[in-house]
Design a protein around this motif. Sequence first.
Motif, PDB file in Angstrom:
ATOM      1  N   ALA A 215       0.845  -1.198   0.000  1.00 18.85           N
ATOM      2  CA  ALA A 215       0.000   0.000   0.000  1.00 18.85           C
ATOM      3  C   ALA A 215       0.871   1.236   0.000  1.00 18.85           C
ATOM      4  O   ALA A 215       1.964   1.247   0.574  1.00 18.85           O
ATOM      5  N   GLY A 216       0.383   2.279  -0.638  1.00 18.49           N
ATOM      6  CA  GLY A 216       0.999   3.594  -0.506  1.00 18.49           C
ATOM      7  C   GLY A 216       0.462   4.253   0.749  1.00 18.49           C
ATOM      8  O   GLY A 216      -0.756   4.362   0.919  1.00 18.49           O
ATOM      9  N   GLU A 217       1.344   4.677   1.617  1.00 13.05           N
ATOM     10  CA  GLU A 217       0.913   5.251   2.895  1.00 13.05           C
ATOM     11  C   GLU A 217      -0.052   6.412   2.694  1.00 13.05           C
ATOM     12  O   GLU A 217      -0.985   6.601   3.479  1.00 13.05           O
ATOM     13  N   GLN A 218       0.164   7.196   1.635  1.00 12.82           N
ATOM     14  CA  GLN A 218      -0.665   8.372   1.381  1.00 12.82           C
ATOM     15  C   GLN A 218      -1.443   8.216   0.078  1.00 12.82           C
ATOM     16  O   GLN A 218      -1.567   9.151  -0.718  1.00 12.82           O
ATOM     17  N   SER A 219      -1.990   7.024  -0.139  1.00 15.63           N
ATOM     18  CA  SER A 219      -2.774   6.782  -1.354  1.00 15.63           C
ATOM     19  C   SER A 219      -3.938   7.761  -1.447  1.00 15.63           C
ATOM     20  O   SER A 219      -4.613   8.057  -0.455  1.00 15.63           O
ATOM     21  N   GLN A 220      -4.179   8.233  -2.658  1.00 20.40           N
ATOM     22  CA  GLN A 220      -5.298   9.143  -2.905  1.00 20.40           C
ATOM     23  C   GLN A 220      -6.636   8.416  -2.961  1.00 20.40           C
ATOM     24  O   GLN A 220      -7.691   9.061  -2.967  1.00 20.40           O
ATOM     25  N   PHE A 221      -6.609   7.082  -3.019  1.00 23.35           N
ATOM     26  CA  PHE A 221      -7.836   6.340  -3.284  1.00 23.35           C
ATOM     27  C   PHE A 221      -8.413   5.608  -2.090  1.00 23.35           C
ATOM     28  O   PHE A 221      -9.624   5.465  -1.971  1.00 23.35           O
ATOM     29  N   TRP A 222      -7.573   5.071  -1.208  1.00 19.85           N
ATOM     30  CA  TRP A 222      -8.067   4.263  -0.087  1.00 19.85           C
ATOM     31  C   TRP A 222      -7.069   4.273   1.056  1.00 19.85           C
ATOM     32  O   TRP A 222      -5.887   4.588   0.864  1.00 19.85           O
ATOM     33  N   PRO A 223      -7.522   3.913   2.253  1.00 17.43           N
ATOM     34  CA  PRO A 223      -6.609   3.897   3.390  1.00 17.43           C
ATOM     35  C   PRO A 223      -5.580   2.784   3.257  1.00 17.43           C
ATOM     36  O   PRO A 223      -5.883   1.686   2.776  1.00 17.43           O
ATOM     37  N   GLY A 246       2.044   7.771  -2.670  1.00 17.41           N
ATOM     38  CA  GLY A 246       0.644   7.814  -3.019  1.00 17.41           C
ATOM     39  C   GLY A 246       0.238   6.536  -3.741  1.00 17.41           C
ATOM     40  O   GLY A 246       0.904   5.508  -3.633  1.00 17.41           O
ATOM     41  N   HIS A 247      -0.855   6.615  -4.501  1.00 18.07           N
ATOM     42  CA  HIS A 247      -1.364   5.438  -5.207  1.00 18.07           C
ATOM     43  C   HIS A 247      -0.322   4.836  -6.142  1.00 18.07           C
ATOM     44  O   HIS A 247      -0.085   3.630  -6.105  1.00 18.07           O
ATOM     45  N   PRO A 248       0.358   5.620  -6.995  1.00 19.55           N
ATOM     46  CA  PRO A 248       1.416   5.048  -7.843  1.00 19.55           C
ATOM     47  C   PRO A 248       2.718   4.932  -7.063  1.00 19.55           C
ATOM     48  O   PRO A 248       3.714   5.612  -7.356  1.00 19.55           O
ATOM     49  N   ALA A 249       2.716   4.066  -6.066  1.00 15.79           N
ATOM     50  CA  ALA A 249       3.865   3.962  -5.164  1.00 15.79           C
ATOM     51  C   ALA A 249       5.149   3.651  -5.909  1.00 15.79           C
ATOM     52  O   ALA A 249       6.230   4.101  -5.526  1.00 15.79           O
ATOM     53  N   HIS A 250       5.039   2.871  -6.998  1.00 14.55           N
ATOM     54  CA  HIS A 250       6.223   2.479  -7.764  1.00 14.55           C
ATOM     55  C   HIS A 250       6.850   3.647  -8.516  1.00 14.55           C
ATOM     56  O   HIS A 250       8.006   3.573  -8.911  1.00 14.55           O
TER      57      HIS A 250
END
Length: 269
Positions: A215-223, A246-250
């Motif tokens: 998971a991305g710690e600061q994802s824009q989409f979900w916790p 964020g969401h595109p962690a990679h």
Amino acid sequence: MPRFVTTDDVTLHYYDEGEGRPVVLVSGYGQPADDWALQWGALRGAGYRVVSLDRRWAGGSDRPPYGLRMSRGGKDVQELLAHLELDGVLLVGQSMGASHAWAYASLFGCERLAGIVSIDQSPKMVNDPGWEHGFYGLTMENLGTFFLDPANVLGTGRGRAWQSEEEVDAKIRAAGGRGAVRDITPDTFPLMFDHACQDWRDVVSRITVPALIVAGEQSQFWPAEHAHATAALSPLARAAVVPGAGHPAHVDEPEAVNELLVEFADSLR
């Protein structure tokens, strides 16, 4: 440019470089295979053969007016593995690409796989009293119209600020890709809707190979808690949260993601 033709007459493009155990990368909604350019060098340098798929309606692949559903995406992955005669595959998907991986496992099992990695994709996007790790604001009540609002497709303002397309494109080109500008059109909205309707939790619970849920710690989409909740579904799964991503962690934190991918791939030897 290597290509193959699917059983429903769609030509799909892919990259295939390096030697060793295959790592197959499947990108997210609207993203080309080049979106993985920041991972290519690290994986090849660690001794892996890296195959990156342009999903239908992405990159150099065809854009047919059919097959816009997760089940067909899983079939496309299966036909790619069969075309290249790949076994012992580490199958990695980011966002919708992860749903393609779960669709593949649902339809074909894990016989050709050594492991699965999901990067910032909740296995269930719709929130309900039994699952609060879905897409922010998405419920059964608004599922039919939620993604008609472009603001919802791009996130709701939570989490890390998005990098601009120009910034991402420059990073991808500097890493050897051909660019990674997102390609989203109304023609693909049925695919997003089908994606949003899925619940892969039963698939996760029945996998027979190790899985890494990132998971991305600061994802824009979900916790980010979705990663641990998902990993808890299978004794073969574990979770990792990428700090600051964020969401595109990679793309946001490529070095951290590359370390996770290589470490997990090495653990499967």
